[in-house]
Design a protein around this motif. Structure first.
Motif, short mmCIF file in Angstrom:
data_model
loop_
_atom_site.label_atom_id
_atom_site.label_comp_id
_atom_site.label_asym_id
_atom_site.label_seq_id
_atom_site.Cartn_x
_atom_site.Cartn_y
_atom_site.Cartn_z
N ALA A 376 -22.73 -22.29 10.06
CA ALA A 376 -23.75 -21.34 10.53
C ALA A 376 -24.73 -21.02 9.43
O ALA A 376 -25.95 -20.93 9.66
N ASP A 377 -24.23 -20.83 8.21
CA ASP A 377 -25.11 -20.65 7.06
C ASP A 377 -26.09 -21.82 6.92
O ASP A 377 -27.28 -21.64 6.67
N LYS A 378 -25.54 -23.00 7.03
CA LYS A 378 -26.30 -24.22 6.75
C LYS A 378 -27.40 -24.48 7.77
O LYS A 378 -28.53 -24.83 7.40
N ILE A 379 -27.09 -24.32 9.07
CA ILE A 379 -28.08 -24.69 10.08
C ILE A 379 -28.93 -23.50 10.52
O ILE A 379 -29.96 -23.69 11.18
N GLY A 380 -28.51 -22.27 10.18
CA GLY A 380 -29.32 -21.11 10.50
C GLY A 380 -28.96 -20.46 11.82
O GLY A 380 -29.75 -20.47 12.76
N LEU A 381 -27.76 -19.89 11.90
CA LEU A 381 -27.35 -19.12 13.07
C LEU A 381 -26.77 -17.79 12.59
O LEU A 381 -25.88 -17.77 11.73
N LEU A 382 -27.27 -16.69 13.11
CA LEU A 382 -26.71 -15.38 12.83
C LEU A 382 -25.35 -15.27 13.51
O LEU A 382 -25.13 -15.86 14.57
N ALA A 409 -9.98 -6.37 6.37
CA ALA A 409 -10.30 -6.54 4.96
C ALA A 409 -10.27 -8.01 4.56
O ALA A 409 -11.15 -8.50 3.84
N GLU A 410 -9.28 -8.76 5.04
CA GLU A 410 -9.19 -10.19 4.74
C GLU A 410 -10.39 -10.94 5.31
O GLU A 410 -10.93 -11.85 4.66
N ASN A 411 -10.81 -10.57 6.50
CA ASN A 411 -11.97 -11.21 7.12
C ASN A 411 -13.23 -10.96 6.30
O ASN A 411 -14.01 -11.87 6.00
N ILE A 412 -13.44 -9.70 5.94
CA ILE A 412 -14.65 -9.34 5.19
C ILE A 412 -14.62 -9.96 3.80
O ILE A 412 -15.63 -10.52 3.33
N GLU A 413 -13.48 -9.89 3.11
CA GLU A 413 -13.39 -10.44 1.77
C GLU A 413 -13.64 -11.95 1.77
O GLU A 413 -14.26 -12.49 0.86
N ARG A 414 -13.18 -12.64 2.80
CA ARG A 414 -13.39 -14.09 2.85
C ARG A 414 -14.84 -14.46 3.06
O ARG A 414 -15.35 -15.40 2.46
N ASP A 415 -15.54 -13.71 3.93
CA ASP A 415 -16.83 -14.19 4.43
C ASP A 415 -18.03 -13.35 4.03
O ASP A 415 -19.13 -13.58 4.53
N ARG A 416 -17.88 -12.39 3.13
CA ARG A 416 -19.03 -11.54 2.86
C ARG A 416 -20.11 -12.23 2.03
O ARG A 416 -21.19 -11.68 1.85
N ASN A 417 -19.85 -13.45 1.54
CA ASN A 417 -20.91 -14.23 0.91
C ASN A 417 -21.68 -15.09 1.91
O ASN A 417 -22.59 -15.83 1.50
N ARG A 418 -21.37 -15.01 3.18
CA ARG A 418 -22.05 -15.81 4.19
C ARG A 418 -23.25 -15.04 4.73
O ARG A 418 -23.11 -14.02 5.42
N ALA A 419 -24.44 -15.54 4.42
CA ALA A 419 -25.67 -14.88 4.88
C ALA A 419 -25.74 -14.82 6.39
O ALA A 419 -26.36 -13.92 6.96
N SER A 420 -25.14 -15.78 7.07
CA SER A 420 -25.22 -15.84 8.53
C SER A 420 -24.58 -14.64 9.20
O SER A 420 -25.02 -14.21 10.28
N ILE A 421 -23.55 -14.07 8.60
CA ILE A 421 -22.83 -12.97 9.24
C ILE A 421 -23.63 -11.68 9.09
O ILE A 421 -23.93 -11.25 7.99
N ILE A 422 -23.97 -11.07 10.23
CA ILE A 422 -24.73 -9.83 10.21
C ILE A 422 -23.97 -8.67 10.83
O ILE A 422 -24.31 -7.51 10.60
N ILE A 423 -22.91 -8.96 11.62
CA ILE A 423 -22.17 -7.90 12.32
C ILE A 423 -20.68 -8.14 12.14
O ILE A 423 -20.17 -9.23 12.41
N TRP A 424 -19.98 -7.09 11.70
CA TRP A 424 -18.51 -7.06 11.74
C TRP A 424 -18.12 -6.28 12.99
O TRP A 424 -18.54 -5.15 13.17
N SER A 425 -17.32 -6.87 13.84
CA SER A 425 -16.85 -6.18 15.04
C SER A 425 -15.39 -5.82 14.90
O SER A 425 -14.58 -6.62 14.40
#
Length: 619
Positions: A376-382, A409-425
């Motif tokens: 998602a980061d690579k191709i451009g999907l939020l 916490a595990e989810n956020i810690e793993r992926d918080r460097n991913r620009a594509s992620i804009i919402i934690w649900s």
């Protein structure tokens, strides 16, 4: 429980520190140099859990210890009186990562305990540390290396790492994993869902080697105050007062300093003028390297901001409409096994980006593979990313809350460097009650504290009333005050008796000061089943008409800023057993399991193409 006591308990819970993810974390562990342990593994089913305990609940006897570092065949030849009721070395083999559902026909509906074993050669370097890093094991994992238990993990969708320094040996090693998919009232998700559980070792396993002190965690982002900020955590005996440097060579950026007594470091720098912001239109990623001592890790990171202003979502300071779709973690194909390779992830997400003209995906109902979020980061999907707080969670159980907080916490810690992620649900379709609201408010507060740079939401239920002779949907959920984005799943005309012609006239009473997204909307259709005359449910014609009418309704909601209809692809769901239309599949996909596009696919694609064109003309 008395409501006053519930509030007091909630207040006490809110004072707890955000749960720390157990170390080692090995952030970007999927990118570190490592020895892959993917490939052929032996497996052995254990429906009565004989390998866990004996007849009377004690330790399993020698005949059942599948984790033992033992050549069973050689032992039986050496001692003809020896009894063994397992032999991992001669058990069937499967290629991992993959769920066991596709190992063999008899495994299709198996749920419970399965033992996996593989041998591998290693040459651990003196003065270095070794870790086993699992992308995910669903749902519980217990791990033995060379007959020694080295750790366990609960949660089927987040990575974990176990240190095996001193346990891994030069030459041949025997690795055994007990993967347990059994669900209950206290698992997350609980036992009642509407998707396939996919038990097993579903993501990659790697043997990672690091220096004695290494960079265990790294978070680099563009903050809302206009600075590039980096945080790092060192792990090891020399982690205190150590030099840490973060470099972004393409931007000629260097941030440096020394760690504190706990091995933590933080630094920031102003944004260079040459920075290109990440967006769906320009998904620019930069190589970012963090180094300390003899260790260095490199990640590919994009920089962007996401915020809300009134009823708008702002990406890089500008309003955006989320043209999305929901996606389950299943590869396209007739017999998916949750083997999400980079190619499989691209095949799924490219359908959204190029076929639907989308800019957004809801990865439901659990954290998807990091292969998906990197793509998602690579191709451009939020991305909307969520944890499996779904339906019948035991919200009044403190242990379940602790599990949920750890998963988040595990989810956020793993992926918080991913620009594509804009919402934690933090949840999906959870009926309102005081324990549930306290539970979810705690998770929402955790998400805000762990990552104040992103938005927090939950897919909520709504009430229904009649106003001026037509249906009106009303959002009364008390969780509204704790989320940044309101989200509702709507199925009027599918799970309700509404005539499709009446759907556009349904009105919505929601708070006017927050953005709203439709986190789900959809109707089933069996690909290739047509009924243009009567347009019965399950036909492609009904599904297409449902989308046309629901999209008309959506256009009349002033605060609606996006949607993620349910769902991109038909997905396995054992609860769906109509012998003609379902046969174990939820058919709400806009494409079939093998990728055949249904009529509704083009309806949504045309709608999104117009939305994209309108947005471009405004710019």
């Amino acid at each position: 429980m008395d409501k006053g006591l519930i509030k007091i308990a909630a207040f006490v819970i809110s004072l707890w520190a955000v749960p720390a993810v157990a170390t080692p974390m090995l952030t970007a562990g999927d990118l570190r140099p490592a020895q892959s342990l993917d490939g052929a593994w032996h497996y052995s089913v254990d429906p009565y859990r004989d390998g866990e305990a004996g007849f009377h609940g004690g330790e399993p006897g020698p005949s059942s210890r599948r984790y033992a570092d033992l050549d069973v065949e050689a032992a039986m030849k050496a001692d003809p009186t020896a009894l063994f009721e397992y032999d991992m070395d001669q058990s069937p083999t499967a290629t991992l990562p993959s769920s066991w559902l596709t190992h063999a026909p008899e495994m299709r509906y198996y749920q419970g305990l399965v033992w996996y074993e593989r041998k591998f050669d290693a040459q651990p370097k003196p003065g270095m540390r070794q870790f086993l890093r699992f992308g995910a094991v669903n749902y519980r994992a217990t791990v033995w290396l060379n007959g020694r238990k080295v750790g366990a993990h609960e949660g089927g969708f987040t990575p974990f790492a176990l240190e095996v320094t001193g346990v891994v040996r030069a030459g041949q090693n025997r690795l055994v994993v007990a993967a347990d998919s059994a669900s209950s009232d206290t698992t997350l998700p609980p036992s009642v869902t509407d998707w396939e559980n996919y038990g097993g070792i579903t993501r990659s396993v790697r043997l990672v080697e690091t220096p004695t002190t290494y960079v265990d965690d790294l978070w680099v982002r563009l903050t809302r105050d206009g600075r590039i900020t980096a945080d790092a955590q060192l792990n090891g005996p020399a982690s205190a007062n150590q030099a840490v440097t973060v470099r972004i060579p393409e931007l000629n950026v260097t941030i440096g300093g020394k760690s504190d007594a706990a091995g933590k470091w933080s630094g920031s720098v102003g944004v260079p003028s040459r920075l290109r912001l990440w967006s769906p239109e320009t998904p620019k990623l930069y190589a970012v390297t963090a180094s300390s001592g003899s260790d260095a890790i490199t990640d590919q990171i994009g920089f962007r901001t996401i915020a809300v202003k009134g009823a708008q979502i702002l990406l890089n300071g500008k309003p955006i409409y989320l043209r999305g779709i929901s996606v389950h973690e299943e590869e396209i194909g007739a017999n998916p096994g949750r083997n999400i390779t980079p190619e499989a992830a691209h095949d799924l997400l490219a359908v959204v980006k190029d076929g639907l003209h989308g800019n957004y995906v809801r990865l439901a109902h659990y954290p998807h593979s990091e292969v998906m979020t990197r793509e998602a980061d690579k191709i451009g999907l939020l991305v909307w990313s969520e944890i499996p707080i779904y339906w019948r969670v035991a919200f009044d159980n403190p242990q379940v809350l602790a599990k949920a907080r750890t998963m988040l916490a595990e989810n956020i810690e793993r992926d918080r460097n991913r620009a594509s992620i804009i919402i934690w649900s933090v949840a999906n379709e959870t009926p309102v009650s005081a324990p549930r609201t306290d539970f979810l408010e705690t998770l929402a507060d955790d998400a805000h504290r762990l990552d104040p740079t992103r938005l927090v939401s939950a897919a909520l239920l709504n009430d229904r009333t009649t106003t001026n002779g037509h249906a009106e949907m009303v959002l009364n959920d008390p969780l509204v005050s704790h989320v940044d984005v309101l989200a509702i799943n709507t199925y009027n005309g599918w799970y309700t008796a509404d005539k499709l012609a009446d759907v556009p006239n349904i009105t919505w009473r929601v708070p006017a000061d927050k953005p709203l997204v439709f986190s789900e909307l959809g109707a089933d259709a069996l690909a290739g089943f047509h009924d243009p005359a009567t347009m019965r449910k399950e036909s492609e014609e009904y599904q297409a008409a449902f989308f046309r009418q629901t999209l008309q309704m959506a256009d009349r909601i002033p605060t609606l800023v996006g949607m993620s209809p349910w769902v991109l692809k038909d997905f396995r769901s054992p609860r769906r057993q109509h012998p003609v239309f379902e046969s174990g599949w939820n058919r709400k996909g806009l494409i079939s399991p093998t990728g055949q596009r249904k009529q509704a696919f083009q309806v949504l694609a045309d709608y999104y193409a117009k939305k994209a064109s309108d947005a471009a003309s405004i710019k």
